[in-house]
Design a protein around this motif. Structure first.
Motif, PDB file in Angstrom:
ATOM      1  N   THR A 107     108.413  25.088 -26.874  1.00  0.00           N
ATOM      2  CA  THR A 107     108.082  26.408 -27.356  1.00  0.00           C
ATOM      3  C   THR A 107     108.076  26.607 -28.981  1.00  0.00           C
ATOM      4  OG1 THR A 107     109.343  27.399 -25.377  1.00  0.00           O
ATOM      5  CG2 THR A 107     108.719  29.256 -27.303  1.00  0.00           C
ATOM      6  N   LEU A 108     108.518  25.672 -29.551  1.00  0.00           N
ATOM      7  CA  LEU A 108     108.486  26.411 -30.934  1.00  0.00           C
ATOM      8  C   LEU A 108     107.025  25.057 -31.895  1.00  0.00           C
ATOM      9  CD1 LEU A 108     112.850  25.904 -31.793  1.00  0.00           C
ATOM     10  CD2 LEU A 108     111.340  27.920 -31.885  1.00  0.00           C
ATOM     11  N   GLY A 109     107.819  23.493 -30.259  1.00  0.00           N
ATOM     12  CA  GLY A 109     106.510  22.767 -31.183  1.00  0.00           C
ATOM     13  C   GLY A 109     104.701  23.438 -31.246  1.00  0.00           C
ATOM     14  N   SER A 110     105.382  24.339 -29.939  1.00  0.00           N
ATOM     15  CA  SER A 110     103.321  24.864 -29.848  1.00  0.00           C
ATOM     16  C   SER A 110     103.465  26.105 -30.550  1.00  0.00           C
ATOM     17  CB  SER A 110     103.848  25.760 -28.300  1.00  0.00           C
ATOM     18  OG  SER A 110     104.174  24.227 -27.508  1.00  0.00           O
ATOM     19  N   LYS A 111     104.195  26.659 -30.383  1.00  0.00           N
ATOM     20  CA  LYS A 111     103.608  28.008 -32.428  1.00  0.00           C
ATOM     21  C   LYS A 111     103.258  26.795 -33.380  1.00  0.00           C
ATOM     22  CE  LYS A 111     107.395  31.612 -30.864  1.00  0.00           C
ATOM     23  NZ  LYS A 111     108.271  31.722 -31.200  1.00  0.00           N
ATOM     24  N   VAL A 112     103.909  25.649 -34.051  1.00  0.00           N
ATOM     25  CA  VAL A 112     103.655  24.915 -34.699  1.00  0.00           C
ATOM     26  C   VAL A 112     102.580  25.106 -34.925  1.00  0.00           C
ATOM     27  CG1 VAL A 112     103.970  23.080 -36.031  1.00  0.00           C
ATOM     28  CG2 VAL A 112     105.794  24.170 -35.010  1.00  0.00           C
ATOM     29  N   TRP A 113     101.917  23.932 -33.686  1.00  0.00           N
ATOM     30  CA  TRP A 113     100.187  24.287 -33.589  1.00  0.00           C
ATOM     31  C   TRP A 113      99.437  25.005 -33.528  1.00  0.00           C
ATOM     32  CZ3 TRP A 113      97.193  24.137 -28.977  1.00  0.00           C
ATOM     33  CH2 TRP A 113      97.799  24.208 -28.376  1.00  0.00           C
ATOM     34  N   GLN A 114      99.941  26.123 -32.798  1.00  0.00           N
ATOM     35  CA  GLN A 114      99.195  27.622 -32.468  1.00  0.00           C
ATOM     36  C   GLN A 114      98.593  28.730 -33.975  1.00  0.00           C
ATOM     37  OE1 GLN A 114     100.039  28.602 -28.512  1.00  0.00           O
ATOM     38  NE2 GLN A 114      99.606  26.666 -27.520  1.00  0.00           N
ATOM     39  N   THR A 115      99.768  28.815 -34.431  1.00  0.00           N
ATOM     40  CA  THR A 115     100.178  29.713 -35.894  1.00  0.00           C
ATOM     41  C   THR A 115     100.084  29.289 -36.653  1.00  0.00           C
ATOM     42  OG1 THR A 115     101.839  29.519 -35.827  1.00  0.00           O
ATOM     43  CG2 THR A 115     101.364  30.816 -33.757  1.00  0.00           C
ATOM     44  N   GLU A 144     103.297  17.722 -36.814  1.00  0.00           N
ATOM     45  CA  GLU A 144     103.496  17.390 -38.646  1.00  0.00           C
ATOM     46  C   GLU A 144     102.212  17.811 -39.149  1.00  0.00           C
ATOM     47  OE1 GLU A 144     106.252  13.882 -39.528  1.00  0.00           O
ATOM     48  OE2 GLU A 144     104.835  13.565 -37.748  1.00  0.00           O
ATOM     49  N   THR A 145     100.651  16.680 -38.112  1.00  0.00           N
ATOM     50  CA  THR A 145      99.545  17.389 -38.937  1.00  0.00           C
ATOM     51  C   THR A 145      99.287  18.758 -39.379  1.00  0.00           C
ATOM     52  OG1 THR A 145      99.350  14.881 -38.721  1.00  0.00           O
ATOM     53  CG2 THR A 145      97.160  16.339 -39.899  1.00  0.00           C
ATOM     54  N   PHE A 146      98.774  18.863 -38.443  1.00  0.00           N
ATOM     55  CA  PHE A 146      99.229  20.637 -37.776  1.00  0.00           C
ATOM     56  C   PHE A 146      99.209  21.940 -39.080  1.00  0.00           C
ATOM     57  CE2 PHE A 146      95.163  19.899 -35.820  1.00  0.00           C
ATOM     58  CZ  PHE A 146      95.198  19.625 -34.864  1.00  0.00           C
ATOM     59  N   GLY A 147     100.782  21.545 -38.764  1.00  0.00           N
ATOM     60  CA  GLY A 147     101.859  21.987 -39.347  1.00  0.00           C
ATOM     61  C   GLY A 147     102.281  21.958 -41.185  1.00  0.00           C
ATOM     62  N   ASN A 148     101.519  20.573 -41.252  1.00  0.00           N
ATOM     63  CA  ASN A 148     101.452  20.067 -42.664  1.00  0.00           C
ATOM     64  C   ASN A 148     103.358  19.712 -43.629  1.00  0.00           C
ATOM     65  OD1 ASN A 148     100.467  19.294 -45.364  1.00  0.00           O
ATOM     66  ND2 ASN A 148      99.942  21.438 -46.355  1.00  0.00           N
ATOM     67  N   PHE A 149     103.691  18.987 -42.574  1.00  0.00           N
ATOM     68  CA  PHE A 149     105.012  18.653 -43.217  1.00  0.00           C
ATOM     69  C   PHE A 149     105.446  17.702 -42.667  1.00  0.00           C
ATOM     70  CE2 PHE A 149     107.928  19.852 -39.114  1.00  0.00           C
ATOM     71  CZ  PHE A 149     106.764  19.728 -38.161  1.00  0.00           C
ATOM     72  N   CYS A 192     114.612  15.269 -40.893  1.00  0.00           N
ATOM     73  CA  CYS A 192     115.608  14.114 -40.303  1.00  0.00           C
ATOM     74  C   CYS A 192     115.125  12.686 -40.431  1.00  0.00           C
ATOM     75  CB  CYS A 192     115.364  15.193 -38.568  1.00  0.00           C
ATOM     76  SG  CYS A 192     115.096  16.711 -38.481  1.00  0.00           S
ATOM     77  N   PRO A 193     116.081  12.525 -41.220  1.00  0.00           N
ATOM     78  CA  PRO A 193     115.283  10.382 -41.370  1.00  0.00           C
ATOM     79  C   PRO A 193     116.217   9.902 -39.906  1.00  0.00           C
ATOM     80  CG  PRO A 193     117.134  11.960 -42.872  1.00  0.00           C
ATOM     81  CD  PRO A 193     116.515  12.897 -42.164  1.00  0.00           C
ATOM     82  N   LYS A 194     117.836  10.051 -39.634  1.00  0.00           N
ATOM     83  CA  LYS A 194     118.177  10.077 -38.985  1.00  0.00           C
ATOM     84  C   LYS A 194     117.967   9.824 -37.621  1.00  0.00           C
ATOM     85  CE  LYS A 194     122.661   9.187 -40.279  1.00  0.00           C
ATOM     86  NZ  LYS A 194     124.050   9.207 -40.406  1.00  0.00           N
ATOM     87  N   ALA A 227     107.393  30.304 -40.528  1.00  0.00           N
ATOM     88  CA  ALA A 227     108.832  30.420 -39.378  1.00  0.00           C
ATOM     89  C   ALA A 227     109.026  29.460 -38.266  1.00  0.00           C
ATOM     90  CB  ALA A 227     108.780  32.037 -38.881  1.00  0.00           C
ATOM     91  N   SER A 228     108.002  29.054 -37.902  1.00  0.00           N
ATOM     92  CA  SER A 228     108.200  28.288 -35.963  1.00  0.00           C
ATOM     93  C   SER A 228     108.745  26.792 -36.888  1.00  0.00           C
ATOM     94  CB  SER A 228     106.757  28.132 -35.826  1.00  0.00           C
ATOM     95  OG  SER A 228     106.475  29.713 -35.332  1.00  0.00           O
ATOM     96  N   LYS A 229     107.852  26.162 -38.051  1.00  0.00           N
ATOM     97  CA  LYS A 229     108.630  24.828 -38.838  1.00  0.00           C
ATOM     98  C   LYS A 229     109.558  24.992 -38.541  1.00  0.00           C
ATOM     99  CE  LYS A 229     105.571  24.031 -42.094  1.00  0.00           C
ATOM    100  NZ  LYS A 229     104.301  24.252 -43.255  1.00  0.00           N
ATOM    101  N   LYS A 230     110.417  25.900 -39.610  1.00  0.00           N
ATOM    102  CA  LYS A 230     111.611  25.928 -40.342  1.00  0.00           C
ATOM    103  C   LYS A 230     112.892  26.268 -38.608  1.00  0.00           C
ATOM    104  CE  LYS A 230     115.237  28.690 -42.636  1.00  0.00           C
ATOM    105  NZ  LYS A 230     116.201  28.752 -41.007  1.00  0.00           N
ATOM    106  N   GLU A 231     112.536  27.164 -37.450  1.00  0.00           N
ATOM    107  CA  GLU A 231     112.706  26.868 -36.190  1.00  0.00           C
ATOM    108  C   GLU A 231     112.922  25.432 -35.877  1.00  0.00           C
ATOM    109  OE1 GLU A 231     111.629  31.057 -34.469  1.00  0.00           O
ATOM    110  OE2 GLU A 231     113.240  30.232 -33.381  1.00  0.00           O
ATOM    111  N   PHE A 232     111.865  25.328 -36.191  1.00  0.00           N
ATOM    112  CA  PHE A 232     111.618  23.511 -35.131  1.00  0.00           C
ATOM    113  C   PHE A 232     112.337  22.625 -35.808  1.00  0.00           C
ATOM    114  CE2 PHE A 232     109.405  20.718 -32.624  1.00  0.00           C
ATOM    115  CZ  PHE A 232     108.686  19.583 -33.334  1.00  0.00           C
ATOM    116  N   LEU A 233     112.503  22.637 -37.611  1.00  0.00           N
ATOM    117  CA  LEU A 233     113.607  21.573 -37.598  1.00  0.00           C
ATOM    118  C   LEU A 233     114.957  21.685 -37.558  1.00  0.00           C
ATOM    119  CD1 LEU A 233     110.836  20.968 -40.966  1.00  0.00           C
ATOM    120  CD2 LEU A 233     111.367  19.733 -39.723  1.00  0.00           C
TER     121      LEU A 233
END
Lengths: 219, 213
Positions: free
Chosen positions: A108-116, A168-173, A179-181, A123-129
């Protein structure tokens, strides 16, 4: 005994990929059937009348639906190789908890990242991360969520990697920046043939999402 | 070996009720701690930092969250009595599927039905009844979803049996007419002490549901 195993699936589905990984881990031969989700086959509708969704595992004619349930089924039937769930009940409960967390949150969160766009997307990016960071915390210093070996939570989560480039591409992050680990864990998993051969090229998934955006008029 | 079992719960929660029924089925002694959901205890927030929700089972200091996961845990630890899951992998997968179906559909459709009005309520009612018809189909001629005795699907679903009267009155329908086998199943479940001694007073549940409308 001849086992007939069929997987009804859709190539970019991170849920279907889980079954591909699990079956590969167990060395199970199966027939892969690609579904056109805009024109679902009679077989799919018959095998999953309740949800009408992929993936569906059909083992000797009997369907098992819902990806995490099917992965547990695969683990129980082909129990002599590559156990995915631990044997201790408490460890099993923890594994189920985190796989369920992935199910509840990431799609759900990932979908919001590319759909909004704009503030909603931020906000979606932050929640996703935040979700990925929580999972990274759960991983800790273990090589896999399953400990020394690849397990149930690893199977549940690694398939989302195929969508990271699109997110990452659609959300530009950058997921790696936060989350390197987790990305180290991704690379470790991708060294396993059962994983690398089961999940599609993230660039192909990106192209697929691009087409979806065009099709549904999502900017 | 002394077992310490604590359940963090809320008396009216159908999810907490599931765990209470399972513990009763297995004859497990435990300490019940009632949570005030408007002022959650430090213990709850520490035990379940991810969701901050009840029910939470604490077994010898180890925490298990999410009611269906707790049911499987209880079944695996106290495995010598009243098995909740069948032995065969395929039947286990089917039991998990329907437990998951209940988790995905019943609560959310119930909330919709409680809170909607007019046409929206008619749609919510139709969806809610459809869910129970699907479950009725799965029950078939069996006395319980678990076969001859209570299983994980029975335990997962039966707390919602107390909600029937409220919804029937609210949306003007009869479960006896729509899903007679489910109503029979509910009555049959009540023949089990683990259910009848755990399920709350229906009127008290009704009062709580009315507050949610």
């Amino acid at each position: 005994m001849g086992d007939e195993v069929i997987l009804l699936d859709f190539w970019p589905s991170m849920f279907g990929m889980r079954l591909r990984v699990a079956l590969a881990e167990k060395g199970v031969n199966y027939e892969y059937k690609e579904e056109d989700l805009s024109n679902k086959s009679a077989l799919l509708l018959k095998m999953n009348p309740v949800h009408k969704k992929i993936p569906v595992l059909i083992h000797n004619g009997k369907p098992v639906c819902e990806s995490l349930i099917a992965v547990q089924y695969i683990d129980e039937v082909w129990k002599d190789k590559a156990p995915l769930l631990p044997s201790d009940p408490y460890q099993r409960a923890q594994a189920r908890f985190w796989a369920d967390y992935v199910d509840k949150k990431l799609y759900t969160l990932g979908s919001k990242v590319w759909q909004t766009k704009g503030e909603e997307q931020e906000a979606s990016k932050k929640e996703f991360l935040d979700c990925l960071k929580l999972l990274e915390g759960e991983l800790g210093d273990k090589p896999y969520f399953g400990g020394e070996t690849f397990g149930f939570v690893d199977v549940s989560l690694i398939t989302f990697y195929s969508w990271f480039y699109a997110y990452e591409t659609f959300g530009n992050f950058s997921i790696e920046a936060d989350c390197p680990k987790l990305i180290e864990w991704v690379k470790r998993c991708m060294e396993k043939e059962s994983v690398s051969k089961s999940i599609p090229d993230p660039h192909k998934v990106y192209e697929f999402v691009l087409q979806l955006k065009k099709k549904f008029g999502i900017e | 070996m002394a077992e310490e079992v604590i359940l963090l719960d809320y008396w009216a929660s159908p999810f907490g009720t599931r765990v209470r029924i399972a513990l009763a089925e297995k004859g497990i002694k435990y300490e019940y701690k009632e949570e005030n959901l408007d002022e959650k205890s430090k213990l709850l927030l520490e035990a379940n930092p991810v969701y901050k929700q009840i029910p939470v089972l604490i077994h010898n200091g180890k925490v298990v969250c999410e009611s269906t996961i707790i049911l499987e845990y209880i079944d695996e630890v106290w495995k010598d009595k009243s098995p909740l899951l069948p032995c065969h992998p395929y039947e286990r997968a089917q039991a998990r599927f329907w437990a998951d179906y209940i988790d995905k559909k019943i609560y959310s459709n119930s909330v919709k039905l409680l809170r909607s009005k007019g046409e929206e309520q008619e749609t919510a009612k139709k969806d809610w009844i459809e869910c129970f018809k699907a479950l009725e189909g799965e029950l078939g001629e069996k006395p319980y979803f678990g076969g001859q005795s209570l299983g994980i699907v029975d335990v997962g679903l039966v707390p919602f049996y107390l909600w029937f009267n409220t919804f029937e009155t609210l949306a003007n329908f009869s479960m006896g007419t729509e899903c007679p086998k489910i109503v029979d199943w509910g009555k049959r479940c009540m023949d089990n002490d683990s259910v009848s001694k755990t399920l709350q007073d229906e009127h008290k549940i009704h009062e709580i549901l009315v507050e949610y409308m």
